[in-house]
Design an enzyme around this catalytic site. Sequence first.
Site, PDB file in Angstrom:
ATOM      1  CB  SER A  17      -7.990  -2.760  -9.958  1.00 42.71           C
ATOM      2  OG  SER A  17      -9.376  -2.978 -10.089  1.00 42.71           O
ATOM      3  CG  HIS A  19       2.760   8.974 -14.976  1.00 41.59           C
ATOM      4  ND1 HIS A  19       3.484   8.588 -16.074  1.00 41.59           N
ATOM      5  CD2 HIS A  19       2.487   7.825 -14.306  1.00 41.59           C
ATOM      6  CE1 HIS A  19       3.640   7.272 -16.072  1.00 41.59           C
ATOM      7  NE2 HIS A  19       3.033   6.783 -15.007  1.00 41.59           N
ATOM      8  CG  ASP A  56       4.549  20.605 -10.361  1.00 40.01           C
ATOM      9  OD1 ASP A  56       4.065  19.712 -11.100  1.00 40.01           O
ATOM     10  OD2 ASP A  56       5.750  20.922 -10.372  1.00 40.01           O
ATOM     11  CG  ASP A 111      -8.759  -6.333 -12.964  1.00 35.33           C
ATOM     12  OD1 ASP A 111      -9.271  -5.778 -13.960  1.00 35.33           O
ATOM     13  OD2 ASP A 111      -9.172  -6.113 -11.809  1.00 35.33           O
TER      14      ASP A 111
END
Length: 339
Positions: free
Chosen positions: A233, A111, A126, A250
Amino acid sequence: MLHKLFLTLPLLSLICLAVASPLEPRAPVPGLIDALLNGVLSTIGQLIKDVLNGVKSAQSGEISTKPLICLSSVDKCCIWYDVSKDLTGRFKGADGQCNDNARAAIRMGFHDAGAWDKYSTNGGADGSLLMDFGEIDRPENNGLQSIRLILREVQQKYKVGYADLAQFAHNHATVTCPKGPRIRTFVGRKDATKAAPKGLLPDVHDSADNLIQLFANKGFSAHDLAALVGAHSSAKQRFVEPAKANFPLDTTPGIWDVNFYNETLQKPRDERIFVLPSDEVLSVHPKVNDEWKSFVGNQPHWNEDYAKAFVRMSLLGVDNVNALSDCTRTLPVARPNGK
Ligand code: HEM
């Protein structure tokens, strides 16, 4: 008329050059990293180019303990040995698997870096999401509050850059998960001076075509995207369907394995897992499905493709690639057999 225009054009550009004095701060030039990797490159620039072109592996087993005398003025990696040791205590559970902090750090690395595209003049890897620009209050970053505070504490303690820390923590977390890749890890990025642009992170309810385009604008192919979402995962969800909060994506969220690829394709699904709508549509999209299936039962293939795509991710918007340092050797050892 046209003749006059041709005569005045060079004059106009001279005036423009004079106005844009060298003292004036210039916005970074938008565009993909590949454009920066031309001409004369430093050793590190060449390594990054070779990794992105698949000439060299994006993973490395190079490891060393901190030298007894480590001079930060000479070796930019000195402090990262200490950061690495600290993060191991925070990311590894008593069962040897990667924990909630680790999965949040993996998402944090994405993100922070992912809020960028080839048209952006700021954003990317950054550190802006760790800093005080209010990005943490954006809805897409919900769930990252706790890891942000943890990483800010680490930043305070070791005085490393926010931008490097977000990416180092991601790479530390993936290799802390059993079977996770040991991704080449670079430091020396510049920290943000403002918030990243809005609207550049994926929406879980978007169509596969839009998601593929969103990632293409960051320099990723549909196959790269297939590899990147495999990070699910080692993931759980809380906000897409609150009634199923903490459902893993999962059956083995503490292990970086390829079960995710198999389990999302199964019908009926294992009732213990939650499949994100975006993973659902991507897994069957014609540009993604072949690669998705190729990861089923093939851990080495996925790990290499993920590592390669994430090296690119960790350098989105970074314009000083030739001045970075390779500190992969400070990461914990990989556990390819899961032990
Ligand atoms: C199409 C692209 C993607 C979409 C739409 C997406 C969306 C989401 C959503 C909705 C969640 C659950 C958040 C919650 O309810 O708590 C999640 C979790 C997560 N995502 Fe993604 N994601 C995408 C790609 C990626 C990529 C590229 C990475 C890493 C490289 C990543 C890493 C993670 C991780 C590790 C979690 C689990 C976080 C935790 O358990 O705290 N995702 N993602």
